[in-house]
Structure formats: C-alpha cells, structure tokens
Scaffold this motif. Structure first.
Motif, PDB file in Angstrom:
ATOM      1  N   HIS A 122       5.062  -3.394  11.256  1.00  0.00           N
ATOM      2  CA  HIS A 122       3.693  -2.909  11.386  1.00  0.00           C
ATOM      3  C   HIS A 122       3.105  -3.265  12.752  1.00  0.00           C
ATOM      4  O   HIS A 122       2.097  -3.953  12.866  1.00  0.00           O
ATOM      5  CB  HIS A 122       2.808  -3.487  10.278  1.00  0.00           C
ATOM      6  CG  HIS A 122       2.927  -2.774   8.976  1.00  0.00           C
ATOM      7  ND1 HIS A 122       4.051  -2.856   8.190  1.00  0.00           N
ATOM      8  CD2 HIS A 122       2.071  -1.966   8.312  1.00  0.00           C
ATOM      9  CE1 HIS A 122       3.875  -2.130   7.098  1.00  0.00           C
ATOM     10  NE2 HIS A 122       2.687  -1.572   7.153  1.00  0.00           N
ATOM     11  N   GLN A 174       4.174  -1.019   3.328  1.00  0.00           N
ATOM     12  CA  GLN A 174       3.997   0.327   2.772  1.00  0.00           C
ATOM     13  C   GLN A 174       5.195   0.707   1.924  1.00  0.00           C
ATOM     14  O   GLN A 174       6.342   0.392   2.279  1.00  0.00           O
ATOM     15  CB  GLN A 174       3.837   1.376   3.888  1.00  0.00           C
ATOM     16  CG  GLN A 174       3.606   2.773   3.321  1.00  0.00           C
ATOM     17  CD  GLN A 174       3.680   3.886   4.346  1.00  0.00           C
ATOM     18  OE1 GLN A 174       3.668   5.061   4.015  1.00  0.00           O
ATOM     19  NE2 GLN A 174       3.769   3.515   5.622  1.00  0.00           N
ATOM     20  N   ALA A 190       7.644   5.497   6.645  1.00  0.00           N
ATOM     21  CA  ALA A 190       7.544   4.917   5.304  1.00  0.00           C
ATOM     22  C   ALA A 190       8.601   3.849   5.088  1.00  0.00           C
ATOM     23  O   ALA A 190       8.841   3.428   3.960  1.00  0.00           O
ATOM     24  CB  ALA A 190       7.690   6.010   4.248  1.00  0.00           C
ATOM     25  N   PRO A 215       0.249   6.957   4.860  1.00  0.00           N
ATOM     26  CA  PRO A 215       0.484   5.943   5.892  1.00  0.00           C
ATOM     27  C   PRO A 215      -0.822   5.260   6.279  1.00  0.00           C
ATOM     28  O   PRO A 215      -1.906   5.831   6.134  1.00  0.00           O
ATOM     29  CB  PRO A 215       1.061   6.748   7.063  1.00  0.00           C
ATOM     30  CG  PRO A 215       1.541   8.025   6.449  1.00  0.00           C
ATOM     31  CD  PRO A 215       0.635   8.295   5.296  1.00  0.00           C
ATOM     32  N   TYR A 274       0.846  -1.191   0.000  1.00  0.00           N
ATOM     33  CA  TYR A 274       0.000   0.000   0.000  1.00  0.00           C
ATOM     34  C   TYR A 274       0.878   1.236   0.000  1.00  0.00           C
ATOM     35  O   TYR A 274       2.039   1.214   0.415  1.00  0.00           O
ATOM     36  CB  TYR A 274      -0.972   0.006   1.183  1.00  0.00           C
ATOM     37  CG  TYR A 274      -0.339   0.213   2.534  1.00  0.00           C
ATOM     38  CD1 TYR A 274      -0.235   1.496   3.089  1.00  0.00           C
ATOM     39  CD2 TYR A 274       0.148  -0.859   3.282  1.00  0.00           C
ATOM     40  CE1 TYR A 274       0.341   1.690   4.331  1.00  0.00           C
ATOM     41  CE2 TYR A 274       0.719  -0.662   4.529  1.00  0.00           C
ATOM     42  CZ  TYR A 274       0.818   0.614   5.046  1.00  0.00           C
ATOM     43  OH  TYR A 274       1.392   0.811   6.278  1.00  0.00           O
ATOM     44  N   GLY A 275       0.318   2.322  -0.482  1.00  0.00           N
ATOM     45  CA  GLY A 275       1.049   3.577  -0.543  1.00  0.00           C
ATOM     46  C   GLY A 275       0.080   4.723  -0.699  1.00  0.00           C
ATOM     47  O   GLY A 275      -1.134   4.548  -0.613  1.00  0.00           O
TER      48      GLY A 275
END
Length: 428
Positions: free
Chosen positions: A236, A217, A246, A197, A193-194
């Motif tokens: 995470h 991420q 990031a 955040p 994902y990006g």
C-alpha cells in the motif's frame, strides 16, 4: 421481505431464528410458508408468547449427538445476486468453509489474540468469514447491533479491537466524523477492505490519521468463498502502482485470465478473471444451468474483467455485467429493473450507477411511465422497499416521457443514459 421469503422457500428452511427487529416480519412469513415449522427468538429480553426463546430451549433440552457432517457435506447457503443478478442460493461445503478460514489466516501477519469487531451484516461473507477464522484462531468476537460510526469507534476503544472489515466509504466516514479524535483507535492493527480499490488520496489520509492500522484489500465474491486475492499492507504505497491492484492470490488459490473462448492469456492482457480453489461454491441451489454457465473445468468464471501483471498482481479493470458497487455492496441493475417492471405504471426502466461522494456509487433509475398512468418517486420508493433489500433501493429516480435509447436490436443503451446523466450533472 419478498427476498427473505424467496430464500426461505427456496432452501426449504424449517426453522427461523429472529431478534426483536424481525418478529413481525417473521409472523407474516410464517403464514406464507407452510414448511416453516418453528420461529425461535434470539433477541434481547423475554421472547414473545408465540415464540420460544433460544436460551430457554437450550436449558430445557439435553445435548444432541454430533451429526457427523464434514468434508463435502452441505454446510451453508448464502443468497446472492450471483453473476446474473437473479437471487440464487450459493451452496458451500464444510471443506470449502474450513479451507477458506485457514487460507484467510494464512494471509494475516498476526493470528494470536485477535479481537474482531463486526460491521457488515452476517448475511455477507465480509462478516461470515471472520466468524470462522477468528473462532479457529481462538479469538474474540465483538458484535455491534448495527453499523453506526459512533458505536464502532466506542466498540474499538472499549473492547480494544484488533481486526475489522470496512469498505473505503466507511473508512472515509470514520476519518471525517466530528468525534473521530475523541476515541483511542490504536488497538486496531488489521483493517480488511473490499468492494472497491482504496482511492490514493484516501489511502494517504488514512496512513496519516490511523498510523497504527495496517490495511489489506481483498477481492472475491460469494461464489469463491468471499475472497481470492489480497493486497498486503506493505504494497500500500500511495505513489506506487500496486495500490491500484487487488493483490496476489491467497494461499491455495489460483487466478488466471481467459479470453472469450476460455483460453488463458498472457500477463498484462485483459480478459475474464477466473478462480480455482477448494473454497469455491458447490453450485447454485437447484440451478444446474446457471451453475454450469460459470463453474466448469474446475474454475469459477467471475464475469469481471481484469489482468495479471508479470508479478501475479491482479488488476480489476471493469465488469462484464452491469453491476453497481454502493458502499461495498454489489447491486445488479437488472435485479432492480425487474422490480420496477412489476409496478403497473412503469413502461420502461433503466438502472445505472452514478457517482456518490459517500458511497462511491449510488443506484439511479430512469423511468418511462405508461400512457395515462401516474406515479412519483416516493411511490416507487415505497414499492421498492416491499420487494428488495434497502441498499438496493434507488437513491434517485428521474422520469421522462420519451422512450429510452436502444440499440438496433432493442437493448437499452445504458452507456448513453449514463453519459447523459453525467453531462447533466456537470452542467449543474
């Protein structure tokens, strides 16, 4: 349509491949672009009479010799708002794309028997990157006609997808979908994902409801090959500080923070994020001045502000430019404002990002009309759709009859406009 025309004209494209959704637009473009030699149909079903079909052309013609392009030869051009918000062609070499694919694979835990299901459009690196690294790994591509949550869940379940790319808002849409519990999504192991955040509350819920998924991420931009850093799954931890970062640089990528003079700063000091790697763009097509403004001394100066901690984790603090992140897509306010100023009824305009429950931010416009002119939100929306992509069109437009607030030198004070909007929102 005008953005497509600009990209085709700027890149001097000679051939255009379209499916059934863009046949009519392609015909219009053909009348405006004399350099466009041929339109080829790649959609479902028979090709229109005025367009040869892709499969038919392959059957009717013998294979051609390999062109022998490699290394620093131009491979692809991506059109993006860039650092300044003006549409530019980002040129990438064969070497950059190959390096990008290898570096991406180097960040993944599992690289065998990958089955990637695509959600973003292929104009975006979020979809283009997997095309290369999944192919390089010998994996399988699962392509959806368009993003729709029901078809995504069905595709994961039926094709046993192992990898995908989503933005946090899509993950939230997935978990709140009424049919979420009707599909077996356990095959999916890696979710990249990006765009923003992952909110901690959303991350905790995702861990609970999607226990088989591992989230990663990425941070980057088109000019850096689509990524530069990754926050791995093991970092995470919802109660830890690293989930707000990031991540760390990808293999073969260097990240540093510089001050306003371009000098590196110490750990935990805020500055501009700069990136160096083989995956950097070569240039902005036909824009040497724009290229030199952001790409020099071997580093890409992103225009984003952030800091590195003492373990090399990157924290993106803010943006130097007025950029709106809506549903994971970057929308530059100046680009939208330029379209508004094309409308004959618009005297002044400012575009800002405002909170949106589903997309994180949405595009909002504040407009002052010329004296004696008339226009409403619906008219401006129609005008927008003729000039820019749908995701850049404001979701809301307000009108006022007083001039917009400005600084002493005449620059519109968007921070004041944003504060006034949020204050009004809080009172309602």
């Amino acid at each position: 349509m005008q953005e497509n025309r600009y990209a085709l004209e700027d890149s001097r494209a000679r051939f255009l491949l379209v499916d059934e959704n863009f046949v009519e637009q392609a015909r219009q473009l053909a009348t405006q672009l004399p350099a466009l030699e041929r339109i080829i149909h790649i959609g479902q079903g028979p090709a229109p009479a005025d367009m040869p079909g892709y499969e038919q052309l392959i059957e009717q013609h013998p294979a051609i010799p390999d062109s022998g392009r490699a290394d620093n030869d131009l491979y692809v051009i991506f059109y993006t708002g860039g650092i300044t918000g003006h549409l530019k062609g980002v040129t990438m070499s064969h070497q950059a794309i190959c390096f990008s694919a290898l570096s991406y694979l180097g960040m993944l835990t599992h690289t065998r028997h990958l089955r990637h299901i695509y959600v973003p459009g292929f104009f975006h690196f979020a979809a283009a990157s997997p095309v290369w690294y999944i192919t390089l790994s010998g994996g399988t591509h699962i392509v959806l006609p368009k993003f729709e949550m029901q078809s995504f869940m069905l595709g994961v379940s039926q094709h046993r997808a192992t990898n995908t790319v989503l933005v946090p808002t899509m993950i939230n849409m997935l978990m709140t979908h009424p049919d979420f519990n009707q599909y077996d999504l356990s095959s999916l192991k890696t979710c990249i994902y990006g765009g923003s955040p992952m909110p901690e509350a959303l991350m905790r819920r995702a861990i609970e409801l999607l226990p088989d998924w591992q989230f990663r991420q990425i941070y980057g931009m088109t000019e850096t090959g689509g990524f530069a850093t990754m926050l791995h799954w093991e970092d995470h931890t919802p109660d830890g500080i690293r989930i707000k970062s990031a991540g760390q640089p990808a293999p073969g990528v260097s990240v540093r923070i510089v001050d306003t003079k371009g000098a590196p700063v110490a750990a935990n000091v805020l500055g501009e994020i700069s990136i160096r790697s083989t995956a950097l763009m070569d240039s902005y097509l036909k824009s040497p001045d724009s290229t030199q403004a952001v790409l020099y001394d071997g580093w890409m100066h992103t225009g984003d502000a952030g800091y590195l901690d003492d373990q090399g984790f990157l924290f993106v603090a803010d943006r130097y430019k007025d950029m709106i992140v809506s549903g994971g897509e970057n929308v530059y306010s100046v680009e939208v404002e330029r379209v508004l100023y094309l409308h004959p009824a618009v005297q002044e305009a400012a575009v800002i990002g405002v909170p949106h429950q589903q997309w994180g931010e949405s595009v909002h416009a504040l407009v002052v009309l010329r004296q004696g002119s008339q226009a409403d939100a619906q008219e401006l929306m129609r005008f927008f759709r003729e000039h820019i992509a749908g995701y850049k069109v404001p979701r809301s437009i307000d009108f006022q009859d007083q001039p917009l607030p400005t600084t002493p030198v005449g620059k519109i004070r968007k921070n004041v406009i944003r504060d006034q909007f949020l204050d009004h929102l809080g009172k309602n």
